[in-house]
Design a protein around this motif. Sequence first.
Motif, PDB file in Angstrom:
ATOM      1  N   GLU A 248       0.834  -1.213   0.000  1.00  0.00           N
ATOM      2  CA  GLU A 248       0.000   0.000   0.000  1.00  0.00           C
ATOM      3  C   GLU A 248       0.865   1.258   0.000  1.00  0.00           C
ATOM      4  N   VAL A 249       1.928   1.255   0.811  1.00  0.00           N
ATOM      5  CA  VAL A 249       2.819   2.413   0.868  1.00  0.00           C
ATOM      6  C   VAL A 249       3.512   2.604  -0.471  1.00  0.00           C
ATOM      7  N   ARG A 250       3.985   1.516  -1.066  1.00  0.00           N
ATOM      8  CA  ARG A 250       4.649   1.619  -2.372  1.00  0.00           C
ATOM      9  C   ARG A 250       3.706   2.172  -3.426  1.00  0.00           C
ATOM     10  N   GLN A 251       2.472   1.694  -3.441  1.00  0.00           N
ATOM     11  CA  GLN A 251       1.501   2.192  -4.415  1.00  0.00           C
ATOM     12  C   GLN A 251       1.204   3.657  -4.180  1.00  0.00           C
ATOM     13  N   SER A 252       1.098   4.059  -2.934  1.00  0.00           N
ATOM     14  CA  SER A 252       0.850   5.453  -2.598  1.00  0.00           C
ATOM     15  C   SER A 252       2.003   6.336  -3.067  1.00  0.00           C
TER      16      SER A 252
ATOM     17  N   ARG B  12       1.908   6.623  -6.852  1.00  0.00           N
ATOM     18  CA  ARG B  12       0.879   7.572  -7.297  1.00  0.00           C
ATOM     19  C   ARG B  12       1.355   9.007  -7.071  1.00  0.00           C
ATOM     20  N   ALA B  13       2.010   9.252  -5.956  1.00  0.00           N
ATOM     21  CA  ALA B  13       2.512  10.592  -5.658  1.00  0.00           C
ATOM     22  C   ALA B  13       3.593  10.993  -6.666  1.00  0.00           C
TER      23      ALA B  13
ATOM     24  N   SER C 219       3.879   9.838  -9.726  1.00  0.00           N
ATOM     25  CA  SER C 219       3.207  10.015 -11.010  1.00  0.00           C
ATOM     26  C   SER C 219       2.523  11.375 -11.076  1.00  0.00           C
ATOM     27  N   ALA C 220       1.913  11.793  -9.972  1.00  0.00           N
ATOM     28  CA  ALA C 220       1.242  13.082  -9.929  1.00  0.00           C
ATOM     29  C   ALA C 220       2.261  14.215 -10.022  1.00  0.00           C
ATOM     30  N   ASP C 221       3.423  14.056  -9.369  1.00  0.00           N
ATOM     31  CA  ASP C 221       4.466  15.071  -9.442  1.00  0.00           C
ATOM     32  C   ASP C 221       5.034  15.174 -10.846  1.00  0.00           C
ATOM     33  N   THR C 222       5.186  14.054 -11.524  1.00  0.00           N
ATOM     34  CA  THR C 222       5.728  14.016 -12.875  1.00  0.00           C
ATOM     35  C   THR C 222       4.758  14.628 -13.868  1.00  0.00           C
ATOM     36  N   ALA C 223       3.465  14.433 -13.640  1.00  0.00           N
ATOM     37  CA  ALA C 223       2.438  14.952 -14.543  1.00  0.00           C
ATOM     38  C   ALA C 223       2.307  16.455 -14.461  1.00  0.00           C
ATOM     39  N   ASP C 224       2.706  17.050 -13.342  1.00  0.00           N
ATOM     40  CA  ASP C 224       2.590  18.500 -13.158  1.00  0.00           C
ATOM     41  C   ASP C 224       3.609  19.242 -13.919  1.00  0.00           C
TER      42      ASP C 224
END
Length: 85
Positions: free
Chosen positions: A70-74, A77-78, A80-85
């Motif tokens: 769960e921590v790895r997936q979180s 996702r974080a 991926s969100a930083d890269t998308a910005d």
Amino acid sequence: MSESQFSTARTDDIDQMSYEQARDELAEVVTKLETGGAPLEESLALWQRGEALADRCERWLDGASARLQEVRQSLDRADSADTAD
């Protein structure tokens, strides 16, 4: 002596044990069984308790593995969100 006359190991306390407690007692059970010399009934009870202790350890490790996943997936996702910005 029929199978139903054999005593069974106490296992009701195992669900309250920490991983370390269950692991340490499991090691003791294994040592006793490997040493031999115990009567058959006692050996069967030790085996039964050992199986329950091993199951407790496995459940602890499965839970820890799930939390890590769960921590790895979180974190993924974080990232991926930083890269998308």
